[in-house]
Design an enzyme around this catalytic site. Structure first.
Site, PDB file in Angstrom:
ATOM      1  CE  LYS A  16      -4.543   0.739   0.258  1.00  0.00           C
ATOM      2  NZ  LYS A  16      -5.632  -0.155  -0.168  1.00  0.00           N
TER       3      LYS A  16
HETATM    4  P1  NAD Z   1     -13.084   7.600  -2.052  1.00  0.00           P
HETATM    5  O1  NAD Z   1     -12.073   8.626  -1.750  1.00  0.00           O
HETATM    6  O2  NAD Z   1     -13.560   7.424  -3.437  1.00  0.00           O
HETATM    7  O3  NAD Z   1     -14.382   7.833  -1.113  1.00  0.00           O
HETATM    8  C1  NAD Z   1     -14.326   7.959   0.275  1.00  0.00           C
HETATM    9  C2  NAD Z   1     -15.719   8.384   0.745  1.00  0.00           C
HETATM   10  O4  NAD Z   1     -15.748   8.397   2.168  1.00  0.00           O
HETATM   11  C3  NAD Z   1     -16.095   9.805   0.298  1.00  0.00           C
HETATM   12  O5  NAD Z   1     -17.485   9.835  -0.014  1.00  0.00           O
HETATM   13  C4  NAD Z   1     -15.834  10.646   1.550  1.00  0.00           C
HETATM   14  O6  NAD Z   1     -16.613  11.833   1.577  1.00  0.00           O
HETATM   15  C5  NAD Z   1     -16.275   9.653   2.605  1.00  0.00           C
HETATM   16  N1  NAD Z   1     -15.747   9.927   3.923  1.00  0.00           N
HETATM   17  C6  NAD Z   1     -14.496  10.302   4.293  1.00  0.00           C
HETATM   18  N2  NAD Z   1     -14.445  10.457   5.619  1.00  0.00           N
HETATM   19  C7  NAD Z   1     -15.674  10.150   6.104  1.00  0.00           C
HETATM   20  C8  NAD Z   1     -16.246  10.104   7.386  1.00  0.00           C
HETATM   21  N3  NAD Z   1     -15.519  10.405   8.456  1.00  0.00           N
HETATM   22  N4  NAD Z   1     -17.542   9.732   7.498  1.00  0.00           N
HETATM   23  C9  NAD Z   1     -18.271   9.428   6.418  1.00  0.00           C
HETATM   24  N5  NAD Z   1     -17.783   9.444   5.167  1.00  0.00           N
HETATM   25  C10 NAD Z   1     -16.510   9.809   5.028  1.00  0.00           C
HETATM   26  O7  NAD Z   1     -12.492   6.220  -1.465  1.00  0.00           O
HETATM   27  P2  NAD Z   1     -12.897   4.745  -1.888  1.00  0.00           P
HETATM   28  O8  NAD Z   1     -11.972   4.316  -2.947  1.00  0.00           O
HETATM   29  O9  NAD Z   1     -14.364   4.659  -2.084  1.00  0.00           O
HETATM   30  O10 NAD Z   1     -12.466   3.943  -0.572  1.00  0.00           O
HETATM   31  C11 NAD Z   1     -13.342   3.787   0.545  1.00  0.00           C
HETATM   32  C12 NAD Z   1     -12.859   2.627   1.391  1.00  0.00           C
HETATM   33  O11 NAD Z   1     -12.846   1.434   0.605  1.00  0.00           O
HETATM   34  C13 NAD Z   1     -11.442   2.763   1.956  1.00  0.00           C
HETATM   35  O12 NAD Z   1     -11.367   2.095   3.199  1.00  0.00           O
HETATM   36  C14 NAD Z   1     -10.600   2.002   0.936  1.00  0.00           C
HETATM   37  O13 NAD Z   1      -9.373   1.564   1.457  1.00  0.00           O
HETATM   38  C15 NAD Z   1     -11.549   0.867   0.639  1.00  0.00           C
HETATM   39  N6  NAD Z   1     -11.283   0.171  -0.627  1.00  0.00           N
HETATM   40  C16 NAD Z   1     -11.259   0.838  -1.812  1.00  0.00           C
HETATM   41  C17 NAD Z   1     -11.072   0.132  -2.995  1.00  0.00           C
HETATM   42  C18 NAD Z   1     -11.119   0.808  -4.345  1.00  0.00           C
HETATM   43  O14 NAD Z   1     -11.119   0.081  -5.345  1.00  0.00           O
HETATM   44  N7  NAD Z   1     -11.181   2.113  -4.453  1.00  0.00           N
HETATM   45  C19 NAD Z   1     -10.856  -1.242  -2.947  1.00  0.00           C
HETATM   46  C20 NAD Z   1     -10.903  -1.907  -1.719  1.00  0.00           C
HETATM   47  C21 NAD Z   1     -11.124  -1.178  -0.567  1.00  0.00           C
END
Ligand code: NAD
Length: 418
Positions: free
Chosen positions: A106
């Site tokens: 990561k």
């Molecule tokens: P992103 O940046 O696209 O979205 C994050 C979202 O969370 C946004 O809507 C933001 O406003 C919201 N957010 C941030 N802080 C917050 C809070 N305190 N309370 C409520 N909402 C809040 O990120 P993402 O890619 O959607 O990732 C989200 C999660 O999924 C992370 O834990 C990431 O590690 C995990 N993840 C992502 C992927 C991927 O393919 N992008 C894959 C596996 C896991």
């Protein structure tokens, strides 16, 4: 004194418990308790106002025992080396549980990207790629998007790496734009996998997705795609949130309309519609629903709120949203939890498909990709279910035992160097 949450200690605690419960060899497990490499870099950037700022960046390579390192890049003001270490470890476990030939890594930069212009973000991403260039590559370590990074970020990573290497290297990262070798189905893959996981656990209890009341925390790549796909399959989305706050509607929210609203640059706190109430993120988690899907950040379901949750299932779309203390409360309360390392693995599975297409110069159809994703997740779910049935344990312990036994066996077969 208040217990400060440490994501890396949290993952170690869960792994230790799984190793003991699963009776796994502890000799080679010692290696898995430590990452193989941690790199910290300082990134000087010329800001638009002419000043110079230095940002801190990281790449942690946890394990490449089962294949090249793989894992996203996160831009967040609270990101630090400890968080990236935990995220890298979860990636090794995730790739092992779904049995794809990758290890775990990561990356991250401590930055609030909402405070940078697009050109500043481009310079920061390119400088970061330059700084980690020697340890990444299509057969070494393959980054992807994570929180606050996206296909555009990957385009900059790809271009910088390719220029440094004097040739196009599409396999250096995944989650790229389609025009640059991205895969059909990758942007929605993590959300699709979360919906497949939800469907599988509901089916296990004789229930269906149609009519199931779902609450989703976080409305970015993962949360929004989960909401849209579940909505199209007949689920009732009763609550959603982003960093600005949460919205709730007992008759269901229109995930398509809200996605469009957010894509136009709005925050959920600005969304108005009949029957929609505005609440805090804390209240959202306590909303009455069948399935709660945390899809934002770590440390959201804790010993403080676990006893008050009003859901029957939790499907972890985010990485590490539940603390080890909360896990035991949920277990006592009979709330069934599908863990992150399985539930959000759709992203890395389709990243793997993207990479395979890149290195073989092939293009697959969306239908083919979605079918292969569903097959891999269904098989992994069955593997976890067999352990859950044998051990009488939680789905988290089942998933960890499957993943750790694969990692430990790979380490044993290889042996120690020298
Ligand atoms: P992103 O940046 O696209 O979205 C994050 C979202 O969370 C946004 O809507 C933001 O406003 C919201 N957010 C941030 N802080 C917050 C809070 N305190 N309370 C409520 N909402 C809040 O990120 P993402 O890619 O959607 O990732 C989200 C999660 O999924 C992370 O834990 C990431 O590690 C995990 N993840 C992502 C992927 C991927 O393919 N992008 C894959 C596996 C896991």
């Amino acid at each position: 004194m208040e217990n400060i949450y440490n994501p890396y200690e949290n993952v170690l605690k869960v792994m230790d418990e799984a190793v003991e419960l699963g009776g796994l060899s502890t000799d080679m497990y010692e290696m898995i308790r430590h990452p193989q490499r941690e790199l910290k870099v300082y990134l000087p950037i010329r800001m638009d106002d002419g000043s110079v700022k230095v940002f801190e960046g990281y790449r942690v390579q946890h394990s490449n025992i089962r294949g090249p390192f793989k894992g996203g890049i996160r831009f967040h003001q609270n990101t630090d080396l400890n968080e990236v270490k935990a995220l890298a470890t979860w990636m090794s476990l995730k790739c092992a549980v779904v049995n794809i030939p990758y290890g775990g890594a990561k990356g991250g930069i401590t930055v609030d990207p909402s405070k940078l212009s697009k050109t500043e973000l481009m310079r920061l991403t390119r400088r970061y790629t330059f700084a980690i260039e020697s340890i990444i590559g299509p057969d070494k370590d393959i980054p992807a998007p994570d929180v606050n990074t996206n296909a555009q970020t990957m385009a900059w990573v790809l271009d910088t790496y390719s220029m440094l290497n004097g040739k196009p290297c599409p396999g250096v990262c995944t989650g790229k734009p389609l025009e640059l070798g991205g895969s059909k189905g990758r942007p929605s893959a993590t959300g699709r996998g979360v919906v497949i996981s939800t469907k599988l656990i509901l089916a296990e209890h004789g229930e269906k997705l149609e009519g199931t009341k779902i609450v989703i925390q976080g409305f970015g790549n993962v949360g929004a795609n989960t909401a849209r796909i579940a909505f199209h399959r007949g689920a009732v989305i009763v609550g959603l949130s982003d960093v600005s706050g949460a919205i709730r509607c007992k008759d269901g929210l229109d995930a398509d309309e809200i996605s469009k609203f957010v894509e136009e640059g709005h925050l959920l706190s600005e969304y108005e519609s009949e029957g929609v109430e505005h609440i805090s993120n804390d209240e959202l988690l306590l909303t009455d629903c069948d399935v709660l899907i945390p899809a934002a950040l770590e440390n959201q379901i804790t010993d403080k709120n676990a006893k008050d949750l009003k859901c029957r299932y939790i499907v972890e779309a985010a990485n590490g949203p539940t603390t080890a203390e909360a896990d035991s409360i949920l277990k006592d309360r009979g709330i069934v939890l599908i863990p992150d390392i399985f539930a959000n693995s759709g992203g890395v599975v389709v990243s793997y498909f993207e990479w395979v297409q890149n290195i073989q110069i092939l293009t697959w159809s969306r239908e083919q990709i979605n079918k292969m994703l569903e097959d891999i997740l269904t098989k992994a779910f069955a593997d976890i279910k067999a352990v859950v049935a044998k051990q009488g344990c939680t789905w988290r312990m089942g998933a960890y035992i499957v993943a750790l036994s694969r990692l430990i066996t790979a380490n044993e077969v290889k042996g120690l160097f020298p």
